[in-house]
Design a protein around this motif. Structure first.
Motif, PDB file in Angstrom:
ATOM      1  N   TRP A   1      11.206  -6.281  -0.342  1.00  0.00           N
ATOM      2  CA  TRP A   1      11.644  -5.469  -1.440  1.00  0.00           C
ATOM      3  C   TRP A   1      10.698  -4.516  -1.837  1.00  0.00           C
ATOM      4  CZ3 TRP A   1      15.981  -3.517  -3.308  1.00  0.00           C
ATOM      5  CH2 TRP A   1      15.982  -2.854  -4.453  1.00  0.00           C
ATOM      6  N   ALA A   2       9.445  -4.900  -2.074  1.00  0.00           N
ATOM      7  CA  ALA A   2       8.435  -4.007  -2.758  1.00  0.00           C
ATOM      8  C   ALA A   2       8.121  -3.113  -1.508  1.00  0.00           C
ATOM      9  CB  ALA A   2       7.088  -4.822  -2.775  1.00  0.00           C
ATOM     10  N   ALA A   3       8.195  -3.251  -0.052  1.00  0.00           N
ATOM     11  CA  ALA A   3       7.522  -2.270   0.774  1.00  0.00           C
ATOM     12  C   ALA A   3       8.372  -1.274   1.325  1.00  0.00           C
ATOM     13  CB  ALA A   3       7.084  -3.320   2.051  1.00  0.00           C
ATOM     14  N   SER A   4       9.762  -1.734   1.162  1.00  0.00           N
ATOM     15  CA  SER A   4      10.773  -0.974   2.059  1.00  0.00           C
ATOM     16  C   SER A   4      10.924   0.435   1.281  1.00  0.00           C
ATOM     17  CB  SER A   4      11.937  -1.747   1.927  1.00  0.00           C
ATOM     18  OG  SER A   4      12.516  -2.163   1.023  1.00  0.00           O
ATOM     19  N   SER A   5      10.342   0.776   0.089  1.00  0.00           N
ATOM     20  CA  SER A   5      10.338   1.922  -0.468  1.00  0.00           C
ATOM     21  C   SER A   5       9.521   3.041   0.427  1.00  0.00           C
ATOM     22  CB  SER A   5      10.051   2.048  -1.801  1.00  0.00           C
ATOM     23  OG  SER A   5       8.692   2.044  -1.999  1.00  0.00           O
ATOM     24  N   SER A   6       8.313   2.447   1.030  1.00  0.00           N
ATOM     25  CA  SER A   6       7.267   2.919   1.861  1.00  0.00           C
ATOM     26  C   SER A   6       7.875   3.480   3.057  1.00  0.00           C
ATOM     27  CB  SER A   6       5.910   2.131   2.082  1.00  0.00           C
ATOM     28  OG  SER A   6       5.198   2.487   2.823  1.00  0.00           O
ATOM     29  N   PRO A   7       7.474   5.007   3.167  1.00  0.00           N
ATOM     30  CA  PRO A   7       8.162   5.583   4.565  1.00  0.00           C
ATOM     31  C   PRO A   7       7.811   5.124   5.733  1.00  0.00           C
ATOM     32  CG  PRO A   7       6.568   6.886   3.370  1.00  0.00           C
ATOM     33  CD  PRO A   7       6.675   5.734   2.581  1.00  0.00           C
ATOM     34  N   ASN A   8       6.510   4.199   5.591  1.00  0.00           N
ATOM     35  CA  ASN A   8       6.078   4.037   7.150  1.00  0.00           C
ATOM     36  C   ASN A   8       5.784   2.553   7.154  1.00  0.00           C
ATOM     37  OD1 ASN A   8       4.801   3.970   9.545  1.00  0.00           O
ATOM     38  ND2 ASN A   8       3.825   5.891   9.132  1.00  0.00           N
ATOM     39  N   VAL A   9       6.552   1.645   7.532  1.00  0.00           N
ATOM     40  CA  VAL A   9       6.240   0.168   7.446  1.00  0.00           C
ATOM     41  C   VAL A   9       6.142  -0.729   8.758  1.00  0.00           C
ATOM     42  CG1 VAL A   9       6.831  -1.955   6.300  1.00  0.00           C
ATOM     43  CG2 VAL A   9       7.427  -0.003   5.501  1.00  0.00           C
ATOM     44  N   ILE A  10       5.159  -1.341   8.925  1.00  0.00           N
ATOM     45  CA  ILE A  10       4.992  -2.076  10.259  1.00  0.00           C
ATOM     46  C   ILE A  10       5.324  -3.694   9.535  1.00  0.00           C
ATOM     47  CG2 ILE A  10       3.574  -3.129  11.814  1.00  0.00           C
ATOM     48  CD1 ILE A  10       1.937  -0.136  11.743  1.00  0.00           C
ATOM     49  N   TRP A  11       6.348  -4.257  10.298  1.00  0.00           N
ATOM     50  CA  TRP A  11       6.653  -5.539   9.458  1.00  0.00           C
ATOM     51  C   TRP A  11       5.899  -6.600  10.483  1.00  0.00           C
ATOM     52  CZ3 TRP A  11       8.580  -5.312   5.103  1.00  0.00           C
ATOM     53  CH2 TRP A  11       9.371  -4.217   4.852  1.00  0.00           C
TER      54      TRP A  11
ATOM     55  N   ASP B   1       1.709 -16.696 -17.766  1.00  0.00           N
ATOM     56  CA  ASP B   1       1.726 -16.328 -19.245  1.00  0.00           C
ATOM     57  C   ASP B   1       0.914 -15.130 -19.225  1.00  0.00           C
ATOM     58  OD1 ASP B   1      -0.941 -18.812 -20.425  1.00  0.00           O
ATOM     59  OD2 ASP B   1      -0.377 -18.005 -18.539  1.00  0.00           O
ATOM     60  N   ARG B   2       0.251 -14.691 -18.202  1.00  0.00           N
ATOM     61  CA  ARG B   2      -0.369 -13.420 -18.261  1.00  0.00           C
ATOM     62  C   ARG B   2       0.094 -12.198 -17.609  1.00  0.00           C
ATOM     63  NH1 ARG B   2      -6.279 -13.103 -16.743  1.00  0.00           N
ATOM     64  NH2 ARG B   2      -5.329 -13.211 -15.067  1.00  0.00           N
ATOM     65  N   ALA B   3       0.694 -12.646 -16.188  1.00  0.00           N
ATOM     66  CA  ALA B   3       1.048 -11.606 -15.265  1.00  0.00           C
ATOM     67  C   ALA B   3       2.528 -11.160 -15.333  1.00  0.00           C
ATOM     68  CB  ALA B   3       0.684 -12.109 -13.799  1.00  0.00           C
ATOM     69  N   GLY B   4       3.537 -11.992 -15.966  1.00  0.00           N
ATOM     70  CA  GLY B   4       4.677 -11.490 -16.107  1.00  0.00           C
ATOM     71  C   GLY B   4       5.408 -11.895 -14.694  1.00  0.00           C
ATOM     72  N   GLU B   5       6.681 -11.348 -14.641  1.00  0.00           N
ATOM     73  CA  GLU B   5       7.684 -11.904 -13.743  1.00  0.00           C
ATOM     74  C   GLU B   5       7.406 -11.497 -12.576  1.00  0.00           C
ATOM     75  OE1 GLU B   5      12.460 -11.687 -12.930  1.00  0.00           O
ATOM     76  OE2 GLU B   5      11.293 -10.603 -14.613  1.00  0.00           O
ATOM     77  N   THR B   6       7.233 -12.403 -11.669  1.00  0.00           N
ATOM     78  CA  THR B   6       6.968 -12.070 -10.013  1.00  0.00           C
ATOM     79  C   THR B   6       7.756 -10.815  -9.413  1.00  0.00           C
ATOM     80  OG1 THR B   6       6.343 -14.240  -9.763  1.00  0.00           O
ATOM     81  CG2 THR B   6       6.606 -12.901  -7.877  1.00  0.00           C
ATOM     82  N   ARG B   7       9.272 -11.109  -9.980  1.00  0.00           N
ATOM     83  CA  ARG B   7       9.931  -9.705  -9.378  1.00  0.00           C
ATOM     84  C   ARG B   7       9.667  -8.328 -10.062  1.00  0.00           C
ATOM     85  NH1 ARG B   7      14.731  -6.632  -9.128  1.00  0.00           N
ATOM     86  NH2 ARG B   7      14.772  -6.489 -11.388  1.00  0.00           N
ATOM     87  N   MET B   8       9.282  -8.334 -11.090  1.00  0.00           N
ATOM     88  CA  MET B   8       8.810  -7.186 -11.817  1.00  0.00           C
ATOM     89  C   MET B   8       7.831  -6.603 -11.023  1.00  0.00           C
ATOM     90  SD  MET B   8      10.966  -6.596 -14.191  1.00  0.00           S
ATOM     91  CE  MET B   8      10.214  -5.296 -15.127  1.00  0.00           C
ATOM     92  N   LEU B   9       6.931  -7.348 -10.583  1.00  0.00           N
ATOM     93  CA  LEU B   9       5.696  -7.147  -9.891  1.00  0.00           C
ATOM     94  C   LEU B   9       6.208  -6.484  -8.408  1.00  0.00           C
ATOM     95  CD1 LEU B   9       2.700  -6.925 -10.305  1.00  0.00           C
ATOM     96  CD2 LEU B   9       2.463  -9.220  -9.024  1.00  0.00           C
ATOM     97  N   ALA B  10       7.074  -6.967  -8.106  1.00  0.00           N
ATOM     98  CA  ALA B  10       7.436  -6.431  -6.725  1.00  0.00           C
ATOM     99  C   ALA B  10       8.311  -4.967  -7.148  1.00  0.00           C
ATOM    100  CB  ALA B  10       8.688  -7.275  -6.001  1.00  0.00           C
ATOM    101  N   GLU B  11       8.855  -5.080  -8.275  1.00  0.00           N
ATOM    102  CA  GLU B  11       9.558  -3.748  -8.534  1.00  0.00           C
ATOM    103  C   GLU B  11       8.417  -2.716  -8.882  1.00  0.00           C
ATOM    104  OE1 GLU B  11      13.124  -3.997  -8.852  1.00  0.00           O
ATOM    105  OE2 GLU B  11      12.697  -1.641  -8.750  1.00  0.00           O
ATOM    106  N   LYS B  12       7.426  -3.122  -9.389  1.00  0.00           N
ATOM    107  CA  LYS B  12       6.155  -1.803  -9.713  1.00  0.00           C
ATOM    108  C   LYS B  12       5.542  -1.601  -8.383  1.00  0.00           C
ATOM    109  CE  LYS B  12       4.728  -3.093 -14.476  1.00  0.00           C
ATOM    110  NZ  LYS B  12       4.261  -4.201 -14.788  1.00  0.00           N
TER     111      LYS B  12
END
Ligand SMILES: [Zn+2]
Lengths: 412, 242
Positions: free
Chosen positions: A177-187, A143-154
């Motif tokens: 989903w959130a991290a794959s916009s980052s140019p340099n990711v270690i999974w 009720d405070r933070a809003g949708e989890t997927r919206m957070l991932a989108e942000k």
């Protein structure tokens, strides 16, 4: 950024000093550690202060729904192998608290910073981190933070083009989903026990297929990336295929996952896994969590669980029946005032444990346990619950403000 | 009832289970078993066909995008409309309630068609979100005690001539249309803005669904003291916060 020793501007210095003074006043007035108030005063004087106090540091940011405080602590311990560390170890994880914590670390080389999920994108922009660790995302205080997927989108928008190395959990589709916009990711394959926020493809809305530990979307091809680090049983697998056994004092699968991510982060800063893990073994408790204390002649272990994913991880680490369990739930603003999440928690896993129920929302919990067909007893106070508990070390699981209440009550 | 076992269908938990919606399925299932009934619970994901032979269908709440996806898939599937035509009992919450109506406003700000099994139309309030405890009197012909629930929505729902208000609000917002109504029903189809596990606070609504499915007027009694204690506490909370 490291080695940049440009001094603070007079305005920034004044802001830091004003912040410290406010923090001291706040402490003297008995209002907690004072770090948040100090930071707020400082930020009001100089809005660029967060960037300035971070300027001389190699910074790693840590964010997640669960485990960010513990992981921040583990990374801080690991990096101390290589130089002084400043960290917001008390969990003040919004910009004011972060500023205040960093301002206290003028001699530090590294900044290890826990960031509230909602502020990650902004802080990542302000402090130019060297690394960002992303652990998991699931429903929390809705009720405070809003949708989890919206957070991932942000996060996804905020991290696009950020030059930091992102260390991210490939087993959590929302994190990917959130991290794959980052140019340099270690999974990192850190696992995901709670899956109910990740049945829907974050990219296209299709239904995710989840064969074994893999996951993929048949509609758009979004799928689990191959990890270079992994938690495998009780060991960390590094990118060279070496297995490093994990011997934490902290209990549970989730903390092994946190240690795995922390080892991957430490490697980015040049600390090898063996050295990093050794240092993590010193950690016994984090801000009171996992602490075993003595109260009314009984041993209690204090466990914090703030949301369904957290409760699930906690159930997997408690002693088996007949260990008694005390459950405490509040619904103050800091907890989220809505208790509907209780119905997402898999309470039937407590079958066989003697269960004692306390907290401001004990009646919500009572109905939840009654519908789960469990035996339980409702008590008015922690003292009464401890008195009623059958012999054995008591596992006490509480949500956020209930946990704080308990710590005060039992003198921890 | 179509078979020897009561068939309880939970619609699309992958999309519409954001606020503990599973609670409604658990409460109905528990209260049926306490009456000695055999229950088959079917959790149907949005990539699976919806069985049309269910006795009770539950549909939960969700955020804006999952709500649109659920509406698209339910329209394409067609099963729920057939089940309603066959007399199945349906209980829907929040986003699910809006989907049962003729239309609602989706995440793209566009009008999205619902299933039209309830004569209601939903829009979105521009200003405030309705959050908090609600207390309302349920339509007298249903013979139920007051409705207590938690609401958290921005929707406004207006009822057509083919739907009756489920309840009249004493404290809280409900349908948000300014006429003091909360939820809607028509025949065996019910919708409410009380989100998540509303049946945990209103177990007699769960019993009503069971009675409709079983086509009986009464059920054996159950020990409801924890439900009653919770109801008393939450009704007091709704009264005080107003
Ligand atoms: Zn997809």
């Amino acid at each position: 950024m490291s080695g940049n020793t440009e001094p603070l501007s007079p305005r920034a210095k004044l802001a830091v000093t004003a912040g410290r003074a406010a923090a001291a006043v706040s402490r003297a007035a008995g209002r907690g550690s004072g770090s948040v108030i100090g930071g707020k005063v400082a930020l009001r004087l100089d809005p660029d202060l967060l960037a300035r106090v971070a300027q001389h540091l190699d910074v790693v940011l840590v964010s997640a729904t669960n485990g960010k405080t513990t992981t921040t602590r583990l990374i801080a311990e690991a990096l101390r192998a290589s130089g002084p560390v400043v960290s917001n170890a008390l969990g003040a994880n919004m910009p004011a608290g972060i500023t205040s914590a960093l301002a206290g670390g003028s001699d530090a080389k590294y900044g290890v910073i826990e960031v509230d999920e909602k502020y990650l994108a902004g802080v990542a922009r302000d402090v130019t981190p060297k690394a960002i660790a992303l652990l998991n995302l699931s429903r929390d205080q809705l009720d405070r933070a809003g949708e989890t997927r919206m957070l991932a989108e942000k996060w996804r928008e905020g991290l696009a083009g950020n030059k930091a190395i992102t260390i991210a959990n490939c087993d959590d589709p929302l994190i990917v989903w959130a991290a794959s916009s980052s140019p340099n990711v270690i999974w990192v394959a850190a696992g995901q026990e709670w899956k109910d926020d990740a049945w829907s493809c974050p990219s296209c809305g299709g239904v995710l297929q989840r064969p074994d530990d893999d996951w993929l979307c048949a509609d758009c091809g979004f799928r689990r990336p191959a990890p270079s680090w992994a938690l495998s049983g009780d060991s960390v697998l590094d990118p060279h295929g070496s297995a490093w056994p994990i011997r934490l004092q902290l209990p549970g699968r989730a903390n092994k996952a946190n240690a795995t991510t922390s080892a991957a982060v430490a490697a980015v800063f040049g600390v090898p896994p063996q050295v990093a893990l050794e240092r993590m073994y010193d950690v016994q408790a984090v801000a009171g969590r996992y602490d075993v204390i003595s109260f009314q002649g009984r041993e209690l272990r204090l466990l914090l669980a703030k949301n369904p994913a957290g409760w699930l991880e906690t159930f997997s680490l408690i002693e088996p029946p007949p260990a008694p369990v005390i459950l405490s739930v509040n619904a103050r603003p800091a907890d989220g005032t809505d208790t509907s999440w209780l119905w997402d928690v898999d309470y039937p896993r407590l079958a066989g444990h003697p269960i004692l129920v306390i907290g401001e929302r004990k009646l919500d919990l009572a109905v939840r346990l009654e519908v789960a067909g469990l035996d339980f007893r409702v008590c008015e106070t922690a003292e009464e619950a401890v008195r009623q508990a059958p012999p054995g070390r008591i596992e006490v699981i509480a949500n956020y403000t209930a946990f704080q209440d308990l710590r005060r009550r039992v003198g921890n | 009832m179509s078979e020897s076992s009561l068939r309880l269908v939970w619609i699309y938990p992958d999309l519409l289970s954001t606020y503990g919606d599973q609670g409604n399925a658990l409460v109905v299932e528990r209260r049926a078993r306490q009456r000695g009934l055999d229950v088959t619970r079917l959790d149907v994901r949005s990539d699976q066909p919806l069985p049309t032979s269910g006795d009770i269908y539950l549909i939960g709440g969700g955020e804006d995008r999952p709500q649109r996806l659920a509406a698209e898939r339910l329209r394409r599937d067609g099963g729920l409309s057939r089940a309603v035509a066959d007399g199945a009992a349906v209980f829907a919450v929040c986003a699910g309630y809006q989907i049962l109506g003729h239309e609602f406003v989706n995440d793209l700000g566009e009008r999205e068609a619902g299933l039209g099994v309830l004569d209601v139309v939903s829009t979105r309030s521009g200003d405030q979100r309705c959050v908090g405890d609600l207390l309302a009197d349920i339509d007298g012909t249903l013979g139920l005690p007051p409705l207590t629930g938690f609401e958290n929505h921005q929707g406004i729902t207006r009822l057509g001539a083919g739907a009756k208000p489920f309840a009249r609000v004493r404290f809280g917002h409900g349908n948000g249309s300014g006429d003091g109504t909360e939820g809607a029903y028509s025949g065996n189809v019910f919708g409410t803005y009380m989100h998540g596990p509303v049946l945990a606070r209103n177990p007699l609504i769960a019993d009503l669904l069971l009675k409709l499915a079983l086509e009986v007027d009464t059920l054996p009694p159950t020990d409801d003291r924890w439900y009653e204690a919770l109801r008393e506490e939450r009704i007091a909370a709704a009264t005080q916060s107003a």
